[in-house]
Scaffold this motif. Structure first.
Motif, PDB file in Angstrom:
ATOM      1  N   LEU A   1       2.345  20.320  37.446  1.00 16.47           N
ATOM      2  CA  LEU A   1       2.502  20.661  36.034  1.00 16.47           C
ATOM      3  C   LEU A   1       2.640  19.404  35.182  1.00 16.47           C
ATOM      4  O   LEU A   1       2.092  19.318  34.080  1.00 16.47           O
ATOM      5  CB  LEU A   1       3.733  21.555  35.843  1.00 16.47           C
ATOM      6  N   LYS A   2       3.362  18.408  35.685  1.00 17.18           N
ATOM      7  CA  LYS A   2       3.510  17.152  34.944  1.00 17.18           C
ATOM      8  C   LYS A   2       2.159  16.464  34.770  1.00 17.18           C
ATOM      9  O   LYS A   2       1.856  15.906  33.711  1.00 17.18           O
ATOM     10  CB  LYS A   2       4.480  16.221  35.679  1.00 17.18           C
TER      11      LYS A   2
ATOM     12  N   PHE B   1      -1.435  14.508  29.105  1.00 18.01           N
ATOM     13  CA  PHE B   1      -2.038  14.165  27.813  1.00 18.01           C
ATOM     14  C   PHE B   1      -1.301  14.863  26.669  1.00 18.01           C
ATOM     15  O   PHE B   1      -1.163  14.316  25.577  1.00 18.01           O
ATOM     16  CB  PHE B   1      -3.525  14.542  27.806  1.00 18.01           C
ATOM     17  N   PHE B   2      -0.792  16.067  26.953  1.00 16.60           N
ATOM     18  CA  PHE B   2      -0.033  16.789  25.933  1.00 16.60           C
ATOM     19  C   PHE B   2       1.280  16.078  25.613  1.00 16.60           C
ATOM     20  O   PHE B   2       1.637  15.883  24.451  1.00 16.60           O
ATOM     21  CB  PHE B   2       0.238  18.216  26.430  1.00 16.60           C
TER      22      PHE B   2
ATOM     23  N   VAL C   1       2.469  14.501  21.990  1.00 13.10           N
ATOM     24  CA  VAL C   1       3.725  14.863  21.324  1.00 13.10           C
ATOM     25  C   VAL C   1       4.569  13.620  21.063  1.00 13.10           C
ATOM     26  O   VAL C   1       5.148  13.448  19.982  1.00 13.10           O
ATOM     27  CB  VAL C   1       4.508  15.875  22.189  1.00 13.10           C
ATOM     28  N   ALA C   2       4.647  12.722  22.077  1.00 13.51           N
ATOM     29  CA  ALA C   2       5.434  11.496  21.915  1.00 13.51           C
ATOM     30  C   ALA C   2       4.858  10.610  20.812  1.00 13.51           C
ATOM     31  O   ALA C   2       5.598  10.064  19.978  1.00 13.51           O
ATOM     32  CB  ALA C   2       5.484  10.736  23.239  1.00 13.51           C
TER      33      ALA C   2
ATOM     34  N   LEU D   1      -5.121  12.035  20.817  1.00 11.09           N
ATOM     35  CA  LEU D   1      -4.082  12.628  21.658  1.00 11.09           C
ATOM     36  C   LEU D   1      -3.142  13.521  20.850  1.00 11.09           C
ATOM     37  O   LEU D   1      -2.726  14.589  21.310  1.00 11.09           O
ATOM     38  CB  LEU D   1      -3.296  11.522  22.369  1.00 11.09           C
ATOM     39  N   ILE D   2      -2.813  13.098  19.638  1.00  8.87           N
ATOM     40  CA  ILE D   2      -1.953  13.911  18.775  1.00  8.87           C
ATOM     41  C   ILE D   2      -2.644  15.232  18.438  1.00  8.87           C
ATOM     42  O   ILE D   2      -2.051  16.311  18.508  1.00  8.87           O
ATOM     43  CB  ILE D   2      -1.591  13.138  17.489  1.00  8.87           C
ATOM     44  N   GLU D   3      -3.930  15.151  18.070  1.00  9.40           N
ATOM     45  CA  GLU D   3      -4.686  16.357  17.739  1.00  9.40           C
ATOM     46  C   GLU D   3      -4.817  17.268  18.956  1.00  9.40           C
ATOM     47  O   GLU D   3      -4.709  18.500  18.835  1.00  9.40           O
ATOM     48  CB  GLU D   3      -6.074  15.961  17.214  1.00  9.40           C
ATOM     49  N   ALA D   4      -5.035  16.667  20.121  1.00  8.94           N
ATOM     50  CA  ALA D   4      -5.173  17.457  21.347  1.00  8.94           C
ATOM     51  C   ALA D   4      -3.869  18.176  21.675  1.00  8.94           C
ATOM     52  O   ALA D   4      -3.881  19.311  22.160  1.00  8.94           O
ATOM     53  CB  ALA D   4      -5.590  16.556  22.507  1.00  8.94           C
TER      54      ALA D   4
END
Length: 310
Positions: A32-33, A38-39, A43-44, A79-82
């Motif tokens: 799961l990690k 990428f998520f 978020v970070a 990455l933020i958009e994804a």
């Protein structure tokens, strides 16, 4: 069994050596990690940007991301958009990401507990698990779609991938098919002279959000050419908020003609501000019309008798 790959679709696997229940749970936790890497990065990065936590060492977010992570200028935003797309797919519009995270974990634990206990200890197939993306590239073409469209495209892509995680190429092909089907001419949803409010504009045109506009060219066009108080711009159907009242539409068209003549003058900034205010009104009071008449008198603009009486 969960797919921890990036773009490749895994082949069916055979059990070579049994894991203990604790090992199964640990494997699922780590998978799961990997899937959500990428998520979590998106978020970070979003939090780093919104809180400006880079400001102690760098002047801009882009400079910080390049120096700290080696990201090109566009990469952190991808990455933020994804991450936003992932949240939408993960929640189905009803749950938050933490709830969805627990749902996935619980599903896997229940599947582990349901393993057969006979001599072969066959694994029960994972059929209830929601198929979610594992890389930014898989959702890149979903970024500019509405949330509901994102979910529909992803579901179709999963179906096309036979229930497995679809590659970015499959997702793009589904998006292209939907775009092709949804192409409409401007004349299909708008008529020349129609008045509407503007919305969802971005970039330099963002200042017009909330203003009314008038369609001036719709024939044989994919977008509407609309007149605004200080010029014209191209808008799509999603940028147009309809005005149902025919009386309001007629009144706006009349006011627009008066404003258009005023805009040809060298206006004082206070008058420009008054005009911009009027261009956001869904209806006009007597006092507002009097202010408009006063400006016409100051700039020596002739009105017809009907307008002068107002």
């Amino acid at each position: 069994m969960l797919n921890a790959g990036i773009e490749a679709t895994p082949a069916p696997v055979q059990v070579l050596e049994e894991l203990t229940p604790d090992e199964e749970r640990e494997r699922h936790r780590l998978e799961l990690k990997v899937e959500r890497a990428f998520f979590e990065a998106g978020v970070a990065l979003r939090e780093l940007k919104e809180q400006r936590l880079y400001r102690s060492t760098h002047r801009s977010f882009e400079e910080y991301c390049y120096a700290r992570f080696g990201y090109t200028r566009r990469r952190p935003y991808q990455l933020i958009e994804a991450a936003i797309v992932f949240e939408n797919l993960c929640t189905n519009g009803t749950q938050n990401s933490e709830t969805s995270d627990l749902h996935i974990s619980d599903t896997k634990n229940s599947e582990t507990n349901n393993l057969c206990t006979n001599g072969t200890q066959e694994r029960a197939p994972i059929v209830e698990r929601q198929v979610l993306p594992t890389s930014e590239r898989q959702v890149r073409d979903l970024v500019n779609l509405e949330p509901e469209q994102q979910r529909q495209v992803w579901q179709q892509a999963v179906k096309q991938a036979e229930g497995k995680i679809p590659t970015g190429r499959i997702v793009r092909s589904v998006v292209e098919k939907i775009k092709h089907k949804s192409i409409h001419l401007a004349s299909d949803y708008c008529f020349e002279g129609e008045v509407f409010f503007l919305q969802r504009l971005i970039g330099d045109e963002k200042k017009y959000n909330g203003c009314w506009a008038i369609a001036i060219e719709v024939e044989n066009r994919l977008t509407v050419k609309a007149a605004v108080y200080d010029g014209a711009l191209e808008v799509k159907q999603e940028n147009m908020k309809p005005i149902d009242s025919q009386q309001t539409q007629a009144e706006v068209r009349e006011i627009y003609e008066r404003i258009r003549r005023l805009m040809e003058c060298q206006l004082d900034p206070i008058d420009e501000a008054q005009i911009e205010f009027l261009c956001r009104r869904p209806w006009f009071t007597l006092r507002q019309k009097q202010v408009l008449s006063a400006m016409e008198a100051v700039y020596d603009i002739c009105c017809d008798p009907v307008q002068a009486h107002q």
